[in-house]
Design a protein around this motif. Structure first.
Motif, short mmCIF file in Angstrom:
data_model
loop_
_atom_site.label_atom_id
_atom_site.label_comp_id
_atom_site.label_asym_id
_atom_site.label_seq_id
_atom_site.Cartn_x
_atom_site.Cartn_y
_atom_site.Cartn_z
N LYS A 1 0.72 -1.22 0.13
CA LYS A 1 0.05 -0.16 -0.02
C LYS A 1 0.77 1.18 -0.06
N LEU A 2 2.03 1.12 0.77
CA LEU A 2 2.84 2.44 0.81
C LEU A 2 3.61 2.57 -0.49
N LEU A 3 3.94 1.53 -1.13
CA LEU A 3 4.92 1.67 -2.13
C LEU A 3 3.75 2.20 -3.36
N ARG A 4 2.33 1.74 -3.19
CA ARG A 4 1.56 2.16 -4.34
C ARG A 4 1.13 3.73 -4.20
N GLU A 5 1.18 3.86 -3.03
CA GLU A 5 0.73 5.30 -2.85
C GLU A 5 1.89 6.33 -2.96
N ARG A 6 3.12 5.95 -2.96
CA ARG A 6 4.22 6.70 -3.27
C ARG A 6 4.57 6.73 -4.82
N LEU A 7 4.17 5.70 -5.49
CA LEU A 7 4.29 5.51 -7.05
C LEU A 7 3.19 6.40 -7.61
N LEU A 8 2.04 6.24 -7.05
CA LEU A 8 0.81 6.87 -7.89
C LEU A 8 1.18 8.41 -8.49
N PRO A 9 1.50 9.38 -7.71
CA PRO A 9 1.64 10.69 -8.46
C PRO A 9 2.72 10.73 -9.48
N HIS A 10 3.43 9.65 -9.56
CA HIS A 10 4.58 9.75 -10.65
C HIS A 10 4.15 8.83 -11.75
N VAL A 11 2.92 8.21 -11.87
CA VAL A 11 2.54 7.33 -12.94
C VAL A 11 2.39 8.01 -14.16
N PRO A 12 2.88 7.85 -15.45
CA PRO A 12 2.59 8.39 -16.44
C PRO A 12 0.99 8.13 -16.91
N GLU A 13 0.60 9.35 -17.52
CA GLU A 13 -0.78 9.47 -17.75
C GLU A 13 -1.36 8.19 -18.70
N GLY A 14 -2.51 7.47 -18.39
CA GLY A 14 -2.86 6.27 -18.99
C GLY A 14 -2.35 5.07 -18.71
N GLN A 15 -1.59 5.22 -17.47
CA GLN A 15 -1.28 4.04 -16.86
C GLN A 15 -1.60 4.05 -15.29
N LEU B 1 3.04 -6.01 -7.36
CA LEU B 1 2.49 -4.63 -7.34
C LEU B 1 3.18 -4.29 -9.09
N TYR B 2 2.45 -3.59 -9.80
CA TYR B 2 2.91 -3.07 -11.11
C TYR B 2 2.09 -2.01 -11.51
N VAL B 3 3.00 -1.37 -12.65
CA VAL B 3 2.31 -0.19 -13.15
C VAL B 3 2.06 -0.70 -14.67
N VAL B 4 0.90 -0.43 -15.14
CA VAL B 4 0.66 -0.90 -16.57
C VAL B 4 -0.18 0.06 -17.12
N ASP B 5 0.07 -0.20 -18.58
CA ASP B 5 -1.01 0.80 -19.57
C ASP B 5 -2.43 0.28 -19.46
N GLU B 6 -3.16 1.34 -19.00
CA GLU B 6 -4.76 0.67 -18.66
C GLU B 6 -5.29 0.34 -19.91
N GLY C 1 3.30 -8.60 -21.50
CA GLY C 1 4.25 -7.97 -20.46
C GLY C 1 4.79 -6.76 -21.13
N SER C 2 4.70 -6.34 -22.45
CA SER C 2 5.23 -5.24 -22.65
C SER C 2 4.41 -3.97 -22.38
N ALA C 3 3.01 -4.21 -21.82
CA ALA C 3 2.33 -2.93 -21.37
C ALA C 3 2.83 -2.35 -20.03
N LEU C 4 3.68 -3.32 -19.35
CA LEU C 4 4.21 -2.76 -18.02
C LEU C 4 5.23 -2.00 -18.14
N SER C 5 5.13 -0.99 -17.26
CA SER C 5 6.35 -0.02 -17.13
C SER C 5 7.13 0.05 -15.57
N LEU C 6 6.50 -0.88 -14.73
CA LEU C 6 7.27 -1.13 -13.49
C LEU C 6 6.71 -2.42 -13.01
N VAL C 7 7.58 -3.21 -12.41
CA VAL C 7 6.96 -4.40 -11.74
C VAL C 7 7.68 -4.23 -10.20
N ALA C 8 7.07 -4.95 -9.19
CA ALA C 8 7.60 -4.66 -7.84
C ALA C 8 7.37 -6.38 -7.44
N GLU C 9 8.36 -6.80 -6.68
CA GLU C 9 8.05 -8.24 -6.14
C GLU C 9 8.63 -8.10 -4.58
#
Length: 194
Positions: A50-64, A86-91, A103-111
């Motif tokens: 949850k903390l990682l998601r909150e910290r990433l969210l303001p920096h996520v590119p538009e459309g992701q 957790l991942y950042v993905v093109d919507e 997998g090419s729609a992902l811009s960040l993955v976290a394990e």
């Protein structure tokens, strides 16, 4: 009893069908050693995710978007399929037909590594996750929940990631494009195993 099968380009579609048809209904991934069940994550990981998601969210590119929902992403060129924590993905990836994302729609993955997944997430990282992610995903974060440290892999290439950096939890770490910000890792230590 779970049997794993060695994936190959020829039987990758069959392995994907087998992952979705598992009689026990448990989530699974396709790694170098075949179909591998995904163990449930420890509850203590939830606040860290949850903390990682909150910290990433303001920096996520538009459309992701940043997600933790359990979806399988495929990397057919390497015969792998992963369900990142957790991942950042093109919507737009979720508008495609089928049950797994590209997998090419992902811009960040976290394990987040647990005792049962540390070997897969970390020790074998070059042969499975980082090798597959390292060709197409700009940023890969491994949160080592046993050692209390984060490793960031960046600069993907045909040969895999060209750079990585490890910092202890509590230290800032730069996250490159398309995010371009410094990630604060304070608070991640709350999920470290005792």
């Amino acid at each position: 009893m779970d049997r794993t099968r060695e994936p190959s380009g020829r039987d990758f579609p069959a392995l994907l069908r087998a992952v979705h048809a598992r009689p026990d209904g448990r989530r699974a991934e396709i790694l170098g050693r075949g179909i591998v069940p995904v163990e449930p994550r420890p509850l203590r990981f939830r606040p860290v995710m949850k903390l990682l998601r909150e910290r990433l969210l303001p920096h996520v590119p538009e459309g992701q978007d940043v997600e933790v929902a359990p979806f399988l992403f495929v990397f057919p060129e390497s015969g792998r399929a992963f369900g990142p924590d957790l991942y950042v993905v093109d919507e737009e990836a979720f508008g495609a037909p089928g049950r797994h994302g590209n997998g090419s729609a992902l811009s960040l993955v976290a394990e987040l590594t647990s005792g049962s997944t540390k070997e897969t997430d970390w020790t074998d990282h070059w042969t499975d996750r980082a090798a597959a992610y390292g060709r197409v995903v700009p940023v890969y974060l491994v949160l080592n929940m046993q050692e209390g440290q984060l490793t960031i892999f960046r600069s993907p290439s045909e040969q895999g990631y060209r750079a990585r950096r490890t910092v202890p939890f509590g230290s800032p770490v730069p996250v490159p494009a398309p995010f371009d910000f410094t990630l604060d890792t304070i608070g991640f230590e709350a999920g470290v195993a005792d």
